[in-house]
Design a protein around this motif. Structure first.
Motif, PDB file in Angstrom:
ATOM      1  N   LEU A 140     -13.838  15.206   0.948  1.00  0.00           N
ATOM      2  CA  LEU A 140     -12.458  14.793   0.710  1.00  0.00           C
ATOM      3  C   LEU A 140     -12.309  13.313   1.041  1.00  0.00           C
ATOM      4  CD1 LEU A 140     -10.422  17.766   2.264  1.00  0.00           C
ATOM      5  CD2 LEU A 140     -10.964  17.371  -0.140  1.00  0.00           C
ATOM      6  N   ILE A 141     -11.704  12.577   0.119  1.00  0.00           N
ATOM      7  CA  ILE A 141     -11.487  11.146   0.311  1.00  0.00           C
ATOM      8  C   ILE A 141     -10.113  10.920   0.939  1.00  0.00           C
ATOM      9  CG2 ILE A 141     -11.380   8.877  -0.784  1.00  0.00           C
ATOM     10  CD1 ILE A 141     -14.119  10.200  -0.884  1.00  0.00           C
ATOM     11  N   ILE A 142     -10.075  10.131   2.000  1.00  0.00           N
ATOM     12  CA  ILE A 142      -8.829   9.744   2.644  1.00  0.00           C
ATOM     13  C   ILE A 142      -8.518   8.308   2.246  1.00  0.00           C
ATOM     14  CG2 ILE A 142      -7.652   9.367   4.849  1.00  0.00           C
ATOM     15  CD1 ILE A 142      -9.540  11.383   6.095  1.00  0.00           C
ATOM     16  N   GLY A 143      -7.299   8.060   1.781  1.00  0.00           N
ATOM     17  CA  GLY A 143      -6.959   6.706   1.376  1.00  0.00           C
ATOM     18  C   GLY A 143      -5.507   6.563   0.965  1.00  0.00           C
ATOM     19  N   ARG A 144      -5.146   5.370   0.498  1.00  0.00           N
ATOM     20  CA  ARG A 144      -3.770   5.073   0.111  1.00  0.00           C
ATOM     21  C   ARG A 144      -3.482   5.424  -1.340  1.00  0.00           C
ATOM     22  NH1 ARG A 144      -4.007   0.010   0.542  1.00  0.00           N
ATOM     23  NH2 ARG A 144      -3.580  -0.690  -1.575  1.00  0.00           N
ATOM     24  N   SER A 145      -4.508   5.432  -2.186  1.00  0.00           N
ATOM     25  CA  SER A 145      -4.315   5.660  -3.616  1.00  0.00           C
ATOM     26  C   SER A 145      -4.322   7.147  -3.952  1.00  0.00           C
ATOM     27  CB  SER A 145      -5.408   4.950  -4.416  1.00  0.00           C
ATOM     28  OG  SER A 145      -5.357   5.326  -5.781  1.00  0.00           O
ATOM     29  N   SER A 146      -3.256   7.612  -4.613  1.00  0.00           N
ATOM     30  CA  SER A 146      -3.196   9.010  -5.028  1.00  0.00           C
ATOM     31  C   SER A 146      -4.129   9.273  -6.202  1.00  0.00           C
ATOM     32  CB  SER A 146      -1.761   9.392  -5.412  1.00  0.00           C
ATOM     33  OG  SER A 146      -1.305   8.590  -6.488  1.00  0.00           O
ATOM     34  N   GLN A 147      -4.586   8.220  -6.872  1.00  0.00           N
ATOM     35  CA  GLN A 147      -5.503   8.377  -7.987  1.00  0.00           C
ATOM     36  C   GLN A 147      -6.965   8.434  -7.550  1.00  0.00           C
ATOM     37  OE1 GLN A 147      -4.387   8.932 -11.128  1.00  0.00           O
ATOM     38  NE2 GLN A 147      -2.373   8.917 -10.144  1.00  0.00           N
ATOM     39  N   GLN A 148      -7.257   7.901  -6.374  1.00  0.00           N
ATOM     40  CA  GLN A 148      -8.643   7.828  -5.924  1.00  0.00           C
ATOM     41  C   GLN A 148      -8.919   8.655  -4.671  1.00  0.00           C
ATOM     42  OE1 GLN A 148     -10.203   3.719  -5.872  1.00  0.00           O
ATOM     43  NE2 GLN A 148      -8.353   3.072  -6.943  1.00  0.00           N
ATOM     44  N   SER A 157      -1.767  -0.466   5.520  1.00  0.00           N
ATOM     45  CA  SER A 157      -2.948  -0.858   6.290  1.00  0.00           C
ATOM     46  C   SER A 157      -4.160   0.005   5.949  1.00  0.00           C
ATOM     47  CB  SER A 157      -2.667  -0.774   7.793  1.00  0.00           C
ATOM     48  OG  SER A 157      -2.521   0.576   8.205  1.00  0.00           O
ATOM     49  N   VAL A 158      -3.936   1.055   5.171  1.00  0.00           N
ATOM     50  CA  VAL A 158      -5.009   1.968   4.756  1.00  0.00           C
ATOM     51  C   VAL A 158      -5.524   1.545   3.385  1.00  0.00           C
ATOM     52  CG1 VAL A 158      -5.559   4.363   4.157  1.00  0.00           C
ATOM     53  CG2 VAL A 158      -4.039   3.872   6.078  1.00  0.00           C
ATOM     54  N   SER A 159      -6.838   1.500   3.225  1.00  0.00           N
ATOM     55  CA  SER A 159      -7.429   1.118   1.945  1.00  0.00           C
ATOM     56  C   SER A 159      -7.244   2.226   0.910  1.00  0.00           C
ATOM     57  CB  SER A 159      -8.921   0.819   2.119  1.00  0.00           C
ATOM     58  OG  SER A 159      -9.127  -0.271   2.992  1.00  0.00           O
ATOM     59  N   ARG A 160      -7.404   1.860  -0.365  1.00  0.00           N
ATOM     60  CA  ARG A 160      -7.237   2.850  -1.436  1.00  0.00           C
ATOM     61  C   ARG A 160      -8.197   4.018  -1.249  1.00  0.00           C
ATOM     62  NH1 ARG A 160      -6.412  -2.098  -3.909  1.00  0.00           N
ATOM     63  NH2 ARG A 160      -4.462  -2.285  -5.093  1.00  0.00           N
ATOM     64  N   ARG A 161      -9.447   3.721  -0.950  1.00  0.00           N
ATOM     65  CA  ARG A 161     -10.455   4.721  -0.574  1.00  0.00           C
ATOM     66  C   ARG A 161     -10.943   4.317   0.813  1.00  0.00           C
ATOM     67  NH1 ARG A 161     -13.566   7.694  -4.254  1.00  0.00           N
ATOM     68  NH2 ARG A 161     -15.410   7.056  -3.095  1.00  0.00           N
ATOM     69  N   SER A 179     -13.701   0.214   4.439  1.00  0.00           N
ATOM     70  CA  SER A 179     -12.274  -0.076   4.398  1.00  0.00           C
ATOM     71  C   SER A 179     -11.976  -1.442   5.001  1.00  0.00           C
ATOM     72  CB  SER A 179     -11.498   1.001   5.162  1.00  0.00           C
ATOM     73  OG  SER A 179     -11.881   1.004   6.531  1.00  0.00           O
ATOM     74  N   ALA A 180     -10.834  -2.006   4.630  1.00  0.00           N
ATOM     75  CA  ALA A 180     -10.472  -3.348   5.106  1.00  0.00           C
ATOM     76  C   ALA A 180     -10.183  -3.368   6.603  1.00  0.00           C
ATOM     77  CB  ALA A 180      -9.265  -3.863   4.331  1.00  0.00           C
ATOM     78  N   ASN A 181      -9.516  -2.325   7.114  1.00  0.00           N
ATOM     79  CA  ASN A 181      -9.103  -2.312   8.516  1.00  0.00           C
ATOM     80  C   ASN A 181      -9.865  -1.314   9.379  1.00  0.00           C
ATOM     81  OD1 ASN A 181      -7.001  -4.323   8.304  1.00  0.00           O
ATOM     82  ND2 ASN A 181      -5.836  -2.808   7.137  1.00  0.00           N
ATOM     83  N   GLY A 182     -10.880  -0.687   8.812  1.00  0.00           N
ATOM     84  CA  GLY A 182     -11.777   0.145   9.605  1.00  0.00           C
ATOM     85  C   GLY A 182     -11.264   1.534   9.931  1.00  0.00           C
ATOM     86  N   THR A 183     -12.205   2.356  10.395  1.00  0.00           N
ATOM     87  CA  THR A 183     -11.932   3.733  10.829  1.00  0.00           C
ATOM     88  C   THR A 183     -12.523   3.910  12.217  1.00  0.00           C
ATOM     89  OG1 THR A 183     -12.075   4.563   8.555  1.00  0.00           O
ATOM     90  CG2 THR A 183     -12.319   6.180  10.326  1.00  0.00           C
ATOM     91  N   ILE A 205      -8.255   7.043  13.633  1.00  0.00           N
ATOM     92  CA  ILE A 205      -7.373   5.927  13.312  1.00  0.00           C
ATOM     93  C   ILE A 205      -7.848   5.296  12.009  1.00  0.00           C
ATOM     94  CG2 ILE A 205      -6.448   3.711  14.045  1.00  0.00           C
ATOM     95  CD1 ILE A 205      -6.842   4.526  16.915  1.00  0.00           C
ATOM     96  N   PHE A 206      -6.951   5.258  11.032  1.00  0.00           N
ATOM     97  CA  PHE A 206      -7.211   4.626   9.739  1.00  0.00           C
ATOM     98  C   PHE A 206      -6.245   3.454   9.605  1.00  0.00           C
ATOM     99  CE2 PHE A 206      -7.720   9.250   9.404  1.00  0.00           C
ATOM    100  CZ  PHE A 206      -9.075   9.337   9.112  1.00  0.00           C
ATOM    101  N   GLY A 207      -6.745   2.231   9.762  1.00  0.00           N
ATOM    102  CA  GLY A 207      -5.840   1.094   9.774  1.00  0.00           C
ATOM    103  C   GLY A 207      -4.883   1.212  10.949  1.00  0.00           C
TER     104      GLY A 207
END
Length: 216
Positions: A140-148, A157-161, A179-183, A205-207
């Motif tokens: 399962l991918i955790i991210g900001r984009s509902s498409q990805q 602060s959360v990356s798309r993927r 990710s840009a802000n790390g996990t 912690i995601f971002g």
């Protein structure tokens, strides 16, 4: 009253007023994040009543978390359109056929997991998924984009993927997807291609989004 007494009184009242105002402001912020009206902070000024209200607040169901309860997926994995209280699970049918969920192997024990907490804006997040969901060939991918992503966090602060949940050696695991802000897991930031094992109670912690993993 002499000028000296007046000065002493001012030196006592001004710091006290500042400390009281700061305390009320912080309490109001906490109440708003929990879903209550911030004006309830004024109850702190009433002796005895404030102690009763603190006890009630500690044992009550917070409206912010109640509003976030619909963000998780049901056992039938019905799609949940839009965002609710900072996070949601989206239907995987939008993804290519080669990346869709194929189900767990026969005899696999299906655990129900839950991620709860708050995003960077203070909005409650509640995401539910099962070990069968994670057993998909790509997890399962955790991210900001509902498409990805499969687990969507409404937080800039959360990356798309941002990260990937998957199973390995019968354990729930996670890796950061550059990710840009790390996990981070339990206060430790994951390095490139580093994999961390997860158990109940782990803090993720995601971002700026902080979540706690539990078995629902």
């Amino acid at each position: 009253m002499t000028s000296e007494n007046t000065t002493d009184l001012v030196l006592i009242l001004v710091p006290s007023a500042i400390i009281l105002g700061l305390t009320l402001w912080l309490v109001a912020r906490i109440l708003r994040k929990a879903g209550y009206n911030g004006w309830w902070a004024l109850v702190m000024l009433v002796p005895l009543v404030n102690l009763v209200m603190i006890w009630v607040f500690a044992h009550a169901d917070w409206p912010a978390l109640a509003r976030g309860s619909g963000a998780g997926a049901s056992s039938s994995r019905a799609p949940k359109p839009g965002y609710e209280a900072g996070g949601t699970i989206v239907d995987r049918d939008h993804r290519p056929e080669s990346e869709r969920f194929f189900g767990a192997e026969p005899g696999h024990t299906d655990l129900k997991w839950m991620l709860t907490g708050f995003n960077g804006a203070g909005h409650a997040v509640r995401l539910e998924f099962s070990s069968d969901d994670v057993a998909a060939r790509d997890g399962l991918i955790i991210g900001r984009s509902s498409q990805q992503s499969d687990l969507v966090l409404d937080d800039t602060s959360v990356s798309r993927r941002h990260a990937r949940l998957f199973t390995g050696h019968g354990l729930l695991q996670i890796e950061d997807l550059e990710s840009a802000n790390g996990t981070s897991v339990d206060g430790r930031v994951l390095g490139v291609e580093e994999i961390a094992e997860l158990g109940e109670g782990a803090e993720l912690i995601f971002g700026e989004t902080k979540l706690r993993l539990s078995i629902s």
